[in-house]
Design a protein around this motif. Structure first.
Motif, PDB file in Angstrom:
ATOM      1  N   PRO A  52      44.569  39.794  19.083  1.00 36.27           N
ATOM      2  CA  PRO A  52      43.546  39.020  19.794  1.00 36.27           C
ATOM      3  C   PRO A  52      43.842  38.857  21.278  1.00 36.27           C
ATOM      4  N   TRP A  53      45.141  38.711  21.660  1.00 33.86           N
ATOM      5  CA  TRP A  53      45.436  38.472  23.074  1.00 33.86           C
ATOM      6  C   TRP A  53      45.303  39.742  23.925  1.00 33.86           C
ATOM      7  N   GLU A  54      45.104  40.902  23.280  1.00 34.21           N
ATOM      8  CA  GLU A  54      44.891  42.137  24.058  1.00 34.21           C
ATOM      9  C   GLU A  54      43.421  42.324  24.423  1.00 34.21           C
ATOM     10  N   LEU A  55      42.550  41.475  23.875  1.00 34.03           N
ATOM     11  CA  LEU A  55      41.111  41.718  23.997  1.00 34.03           C
ATOM     12  C   LEU A  55      40.515  41.056  25.227  1.00 34.03           C
ATOM     13  N   LYS A  56      39.647  41.798  25.893  1.00 31.11           N
ATOM     14  CA  LYS A  56      38.850  41.207  26.972  1.00 31.11           C
ATOM     15  C   LYS A  56      37.517  40.792  26.354  1.00 31.11           C
ATOM     16  N   ARG A  57      37.122  39.537  26.552  1.00 29.01           N
ATOM     17  CA  ARG A  57      35.937  39.007  25.871  1.00 29.01           C
ATOM     18  C   ARG A  57      34.781  38.884  26.855  1.00 29.01           C
ATOM     19  N   THR A  58      33.642  39.461  26.489  1.00 31.76           N
ATOM     20  CA  THR A  58      32.480  39.437  27.383  1.00 31.76           C
ATOM     21  C   THR A  58      31.248  38.953  26.623  1.00 31.76           C
ATOM     22  N   PRO A  59      30.558  37.921  27.125  1.00 29.72           N
ATOM     23  CA  PRO A  59      29.330  37.489  26.449  1.00 29.72           C
ATOM     24  C   PRO A  59      28.241  38.538  26.590  1.00 29.72           C
ATOM     25  N   SER A  60      27.490  38.774  25.515  1.00 34.00           N
ATOM     26  CA  SER A  60      26.434  39.782  25.564  1.00 34.00           C
ATOM     27  C   SER A  60      25.361  39.446  24.526  1.00 34.00           C
ATOM     28  N   VAL A  61      24.478  40.410  24.291  1.00 39.92           N
ATOM     29  CA  VAL A  61      23.376  40.226  23.345  1.00 39.92           C
ATOM     30  C   VAL A  61      23.322  41.457  22.443  1.00 39.92           C
ATOM     31  N   GLY A  68      17.821  39.755  19.035  1.00 39.82           N
ATOM     32  CA  GLY A  68      18.674  39.537  20.204  1.00 39.82           C
ATOM     33  C   GLY A  68      19.700  38.440  19.993  1.00 39.82           C
ATOM     34  N   CYS A  69      20.428  38.510  18.885  1.00 43.61           N
ATOM     35  CA  CYS A  69      21.461  37.496  18.631  1.00 43.61           C
ATOM     36  C   CYS A  69      22.519  37.547  19.730  1.00 43.61           C
ATOM     37  N   ASN A  70      23.062  36.383  20.038  1.00 36.71           N
ATOM     38  CA  ASN A  70      24.077  36.314  21.089  1.00 36.71           C
ATOM     39  C   ASN A  70      25.429  36.715  20.514  1.00 36.71           C
ATOM     40  N   VAL A  71      26.132  37.559  21.229  1.00 38.38           N
ATOM     41  CA  VAL A  71      27.413  38.064  20.730  1.00 38.38           C
ATOM     42  C   VAL A  71      28.481  37.952  21.809  1.00 38.38           C
ATOM     43  N   ARG A  72      29.715  38.078  21.363  1.00 34.69           N
ATOM     44  CA  ARG A  72      30.835  38.236  22.288  1.00 34.69           C
ATOM     45  C   ARG A  72      31.427  39.609  22.000  1.00 34.69           C
ATOM     46  N   VAL A  73      31.530  40.444  23.031  1.00 30.85           N
ATOM     47  CA  VAL A  73      32.057  41.797  22.848  1.00 30.85           C
ATOM     48  C   VAL A  73      33.549  41.770  23.165  1.00 30.85           C
ATOM     49  N   ASP A  74      34.375  42.118  22.180  1.00 33.12           N
ATOM     50  CA  ASP A  74      35.824  42.148  22.380  1.00 33.12           C
ATOM     51  C   ASP A  74      36.260  43.588  22.622  1.00 33.12           C
ATOM     52  N   VAL A  80      35.326  49.217  22.535  1.00 32.04           N
ATOM     53  CA  VAL A  80      34.821  48.016  21.858  1.00 32.04           C
ATOM     54  C   VAL A  80      35.485  47.935  20.488  1.00 32.04           C
ATOM     55  N   MET A  81      36.151  46.801  20.202  1.00 31.87           N
ATOM     56  CA  MET A  81      36.870  46.651  18.938  1.00 31.87           C
ATOM     57  C   MET A  81      36.072  45.852  17.913  1.00 31.87           C
ATOM     58  N   ARG A  82      35.325  44.861  18.394  1.00 30.14           N
ATOM     59  CA  ARG A  82      34.552  44.050  17.446  1.00 30.14           C
ATOM     60  C   ARG A  82      33.521  43.227  18.210  1.00 30.14           C
ATOM     61  N   LEU A  83      32.499  42.776  17.475  1.00 31.07           N
ATOM     62  CA  LEU A  83      31.538  41.818  18.011  1.00 31.07           C
ATOM     63  C   LEU A  83      31.705  40.518  17.240  1.00 31.07           C
ATOM     64  N   MET A  84      31.719  39.419  17.951  1.00 35.52           N
ATOM     65  CA  MET A  84      31.810  38.104  17.322  1.00 35.52           C
ATOM     66  C   MET A  84      30.547  37.323  17.669  1.00 35.52           C
TER      67      MET A  84
END
Ligand code: SF4
Length: 284
Positions: A52-61, A68-74, A80-84
């Motif tokens: 988790p600490w290697e991930l850069k987190r960016t808010p997106s859609v 158009g659910c709101n997501v966080r792109v890791d 891209v590793m995962r969407l939260m």
């Protein structure tokens, strides 16, 4: 409803498991991974691939459907590793469907990383500056010879509302053409017989759960906009009645107070008949 996870045994022996003879089968299964407080539930797409600490987190859609659910792109390095989920109660209520959560692989595998410019019949790698300069020069050339209306733009159905807004602004205000569309080919939903434009939802997504009656015409939210399906089921729990007009079977059929099966592409005609009937009944 979907087969979910259940609690097995009692007291200190309690475990999370599946109901006897029922696999955990849900189009929202990724939410259990995200909510699991101890990390016991993991997803194959992300498991052991990053910390988790290697991930850069960016808010997106999420752009996998029109909700158009709101997501966080890791992202780890450039992948891209995962969407939260990134809760927006007005849109997604904090949930993501599995299609949206895991449908991002094309970003890693098919992404356009280097623009190509055709030179002497061959596509040659170029820099972004070169590509944008060439596009601007060609557009300027076409506009000076044929006028701005000679230019048209077809946006992608995969863009977010914000991207679609910027795209039309570029076409209308910068280039000066009214020729803008957002898809090509056949639009599957019903159209207004007077304007020819597709009928669209006029209420907010959050308002769906307060509806007392919901009529779904040529719509299959479970397959196409899963988070809307959750809102509809929330409304049903509060007593809403569901009416379905569709040529196909849908997952919501089993909950419908009434289902009308129509011919393929018959949604527009069905809506007209329904409207005529409603308007006719309202007349004194
Ligand atoms: S419903 Fe699913 S596919 Fe549609 S925007 Fe939300 S997460 Fe993405």
């Amino acid at each position: 409803m979907d087969n979910g996870l259940v609690m097995i045994s009692r007291g200190y022996k309690m475990e999370v498991g599946t109901a006897p003879d029922h696999a955990f089968d849900s189009i929202f299964s990724g939410n259990t991974v995200e909510m699991c407080p101890v990390g016991a539930l993991t997803a194959t797409a992300y498991r052991f691939k990053a910390r988790p600490w290697e991930l850069k987190r960016t808010p997106s859609v999420c752009n996998n459907c029109s909700v158009g659910c709101n997501v966080r792109v890791d992202v780890r390095v450039d992948k891209v590793m995962r969407l939260m989920s990134r809760t927006n109660d007005e849109v997604d209520d904090g949930w993501l469907c599995d299609r949206g959560r895991w449908g991002f692989d094309f970003v890693n595998s098919q992404r356009l990383r280097t623009p190509l410019i055709r030179r002497n019949g061959q596509l040659v790698a170029a820099t972004w500056d070169e590509a944008f300069y060439m596009i601007a020069a060609r557009l300027r050339d076409i506009i000076s010879k044929h006028g701005a209306r000679a230019v048209g733009g077809i946006g992608s159905t995969r863009t977010t509302n914000e991207e679609a807004y910027l795209f039309q602004k570029l076409l209308r205000e910068v280039i000066g053409t009214p020729n803008v569309d957002h898809h090509h080919g056949y639009f599957p939903g019903p159209r207004d017989p007077l304007t020819g434009k597709p009928w669209m939802m006029t209420n907010s997504i959050a308002e769906i759960e307060k509806a007392s009656h919901i009529v779904l015409i040529a719509a299959d939210p479970y397959e196409r906009q899963p988070i809307l399906d959750l809102r509809i089921k929330k409304a049903m729990r509060s007593g809403a009645r569901i009416y379905i007009v569709n040529a196909r079977e849908t997952e919501l059929d089993r909950f419908a107070a009434q289902k009308i099966t129509i011919p393929q592409h018959g949604a527009g005609a069905a809506v007209k008949v329904l409207l005529d009937s409603v308007v006719g009944q309202e007349k004194p």
